[in-house]
Scaffold this motif. Sequence first.
Motif, PDB file in Angstrom:
ATOM      1  N   ASP A  59      33.475 -32.365 -31.956  1.00 54.10           N
ATOM      2  CA  ASP A  59      32.383 -32.114 -32.881  1.00 54.10           C
ATOM      3  C   ASP A  59      31.061 -32.394 -32.185  1.00 54.10           C
ATOM      4  O   ASP A  59      30.931 -33.356 -31.411  1.00 54.10           O
ATOM      5  N   GLY A  60      30.053 -31.580 -32.459  1.00 49.81           N
ATOM      6  CA  GLY A  60      28.758 -31.861 -31.858  1.00 49.81           C
ATOM      7  C   GLY A  60      27.809 -30.695 -31.967  1.00 49.81           C
ATOM      8  O   GLY A  60      28.100 -29.656 -32.571  1.00 49.81           O
ATOM      9  N   ILE A  61      26.624 -30.887 -31.381  1.00 49.00           N
ATOM     10  CA  ILE A  61      25.573 -29.883 -31.348  1.00 49.00           C
ATOM     11  C   ILE A  61      25.441 -29.431 -29.897  1.00 49.00           C
ATOM     12  O   ILE A  61      25.237 -30.261 -29.006  1.00 49.00           O
ATOM     13  N   TYR A  62      25.552 -28.150 -29.649  1.00 47.26           N
ATOM     14  CA  TYR A  62      25.566 -27.636 -28.285  1.00 47.26           C
ATOM     15  C   TYR A  62      24.567 -26.490 -28.149  1.00 47.26           C
ATOM     16  O   TYR A  62      24.229 -25.811 -29.124  1.00 47.26           O
ATOM     17  N   ILE A  63      24.112 -26.279 -26.936  1.00 44.34           N
ATOM     18  CA  ILE A  63      23.250 -25.145 -26.636  1.00 44.34           C
ATOM     19  C   ILE A  63      24.022 -24.170 -25.754  1.00 44.34           C
ATOM     20  O   ILE A  63      24.500 -24.529 -24.672  1.00 44.34           O
ATOM     21  N   LEU A  64      24.174 -22.952 -26.247  1.00 41.61           N
ATOM     22  CA  LEU A  64      24.775 -21.882 -25.471  1.00 41.61           C
ATOM     23  C   LEU A  64      23.640 -21.114 -24.800  1.00 41.61           C
ATOM     24  O   LEU A  64      22.723 -20.640 -25.474  1.00 41.61           O
ATOM     25  N   ALA A  65      23.665 -21.024 -23.490  1.00 44.50           N
ATOM     26  CA  ALA A  65      22.594 -20.371 -22.739  1.00 44.50           C
ATOM     27  C   ALA A  65      23.138 -19.255 -21.876  1.00 44.50           C
ATOM     28  O   ALA A  65      24.242 -19.354 -21.343  1.00 44.50           O
ATOM     29  N   ALA A  66      22.357 -18.188 -21.741  1.00 43.77           N
ATOM     30  CA  ALA A  66      22.682 -17.093 -20.829  1.00 43.77           C
ATOM     31  C   ALA A  66      21.480 -16.871 -19.922  1.00 43.77           C
ATOM     32  O   ALA A  66      20.337 -16.853 -20.390  1.00 43.77           O
TER      33      ALA A  66
END
Length: 648
Positions: free
Chosen positions: A472-479
């Motif tokens: 569980d958590g807050i994530y940043i998906l980056a391209a």
Amino acid sequence: MEKENLIDIVREILPSNKYTKLQPFRGENGSMRQTFTALQGKDGEGRPVFIKVDKVPSTQNGTLLRERGCDTRNEISALLSMGIDEALAHSISPLADFYEQDGTYVSVEPQFTSSKSLRRTVEEDGILEAKEFETVFSQVIPGVRYLIKEKGLFHRDLTPPNILVRRNGSIETRITDLANSSSIAEIRESVMPTAGARFVRDPLLGDTFTGQESKYTEQAEIYALGMNMFYALTGKVPFSYDFLEREGKSTVTGESILSGGLIDKRKHSKTLEGGLKLIPRKARKYSQLIRKCLTLNEAERYNSIDELVEDFDRATKKDSKTKSRLKRFLVGGLFAASLAIPGISYLQTNTEKIVEQKYPVKAEFSGSTLGIDNNLVDINLKVYKRNPYELCKDVEKFLSLGKGDSIEVNVKVKEKPWPNRSHCSIPTFEGKVYFEGYQPIEFAVSAERYDDIGSEGYGWYPYVKMKAPEEDGIYILAAEIYAHDKPDKEGVITALKEIEYLEPGKCLARKRVPIIVGNQKDKVWLRSLELGGYAELPRIETPDYESLQEKLACDVSIPEDGFKTEIRQGNFVNGIFSNLGLPIGEDTTTKTLQFALKNKSGRVIGYYAVPIHREHIVENTFWWELALPTPDFSEKLVGYRKALERNN
């Protein structure tokens, strides 16, 4: 006839005084037949040959094919219609001998020694160069024409494994495996393709994707040739129509190109046009004939193999004419220079001016979005859940995923308008997509073309398969995509001749998406970061302040410098930290600024990172600025995140 007994059966059928050293072939074997190698001649002192025999089908499709006569006996019958010399003259692998015992047929053909299939050639040695392509298909296309026009046969299994290529000073090819061939006069409706051929099979055949029965046609052979030509030049096919699974999709993006289970010719055309952009520049003169092979528009596609032969011959001869014109131009230019004609110096002067007027491409890291923009291309991404396959919706500024969910990230790049744009294409961009702090995945993407009248072209967009983190958590998906850092190869001309990257090799464009994984209650993320001057203000944002159930803390650090500080902000009501107090110094190398959001138990629930460096302003004045990441930035974050979690 069990698979493990095949070699014993073949030994029993073949004359022992004529064939020796029988052993399984170590290379490619088809799904329907087993291949062996042997020596043919008195007492085994002779030429190397291939021995082929049917094996028990392992699939339902294979059983159906066998019932319809797609077997070694069928190939023997087809090859008996031509002599060995005749077959070789038309690039067909000939029949040297054959035997039958109790209904089991064994065929013998000369080994095409030191050859590899087109599939293995491309996979192991890379795509064919333009001249190699020209040589290979100047033999294959007439070979197929010979089968159709002179022997009345459709091959029906023209796949990369069934085209053999031998590089031995010169390039030779042979068409092999006629087990699935059929007399044109006896062709039936709804003929089953072999396991390999179904992926290069004309989707207009049969009723699977059209709703109407149809026979195998000359156009279907041409379509298969077009798929082989496309594969030889790009290493892939643009789409696959799987008749068994009833699926039609782009092989690169994974997008369906069907509507209601039937062919959508508009989607097919769009996918084809995007794929044709992958053909190397030196071979672009073949794009039009490949398009005519693969289009589903009846008015545009080839009706006869003779038309394809004529266009192919015209394309190959065009190259020699172009060289002659170029030679005449160069000779004339040198002659003019020897006479000191002013026009030559005029040409040189204007060439220098053109070089000087390259379009400067600059990337900028936006503190307000923590994305990277530029004046050459835009980048966008969409996230799809794979099971069930659906587009993730943007809800309250976050995308929600389950722990370990399988996803596909679609990365699209589109050109922006810029002055004096030529017809040259921008080379494929290398890129990476990743959850910040987790291992990145590499991809390649071509830009969708922008033209002066505002119409849209088609790019080549990847669908990158990934998995969401397991906690569980807050994530940043980056391209990210990166500016090219190498010039064109010799003989290749692209838009790189017209532009100048001010930061070659560094990130050119970047997009990020906040992701909530699992049952994470507190939805908080680093939205922006203001640096420059004496400001060091990160903005923490949540879509719903009332949803915050506990006080959170944020650790801020620069791991390369050993700098650490902790900021406590209650429930982040005002969304802005006070100045971070980053260290003063004169080192201008790039560092990593990390933010680790922690709950009251100390577990990291959110991790964010940006590259920064000190900018030398005047005299002894330096301040921190956002820095453009290099391709290894994402890998660095993996180690930094793990070290941070170990210490908490």
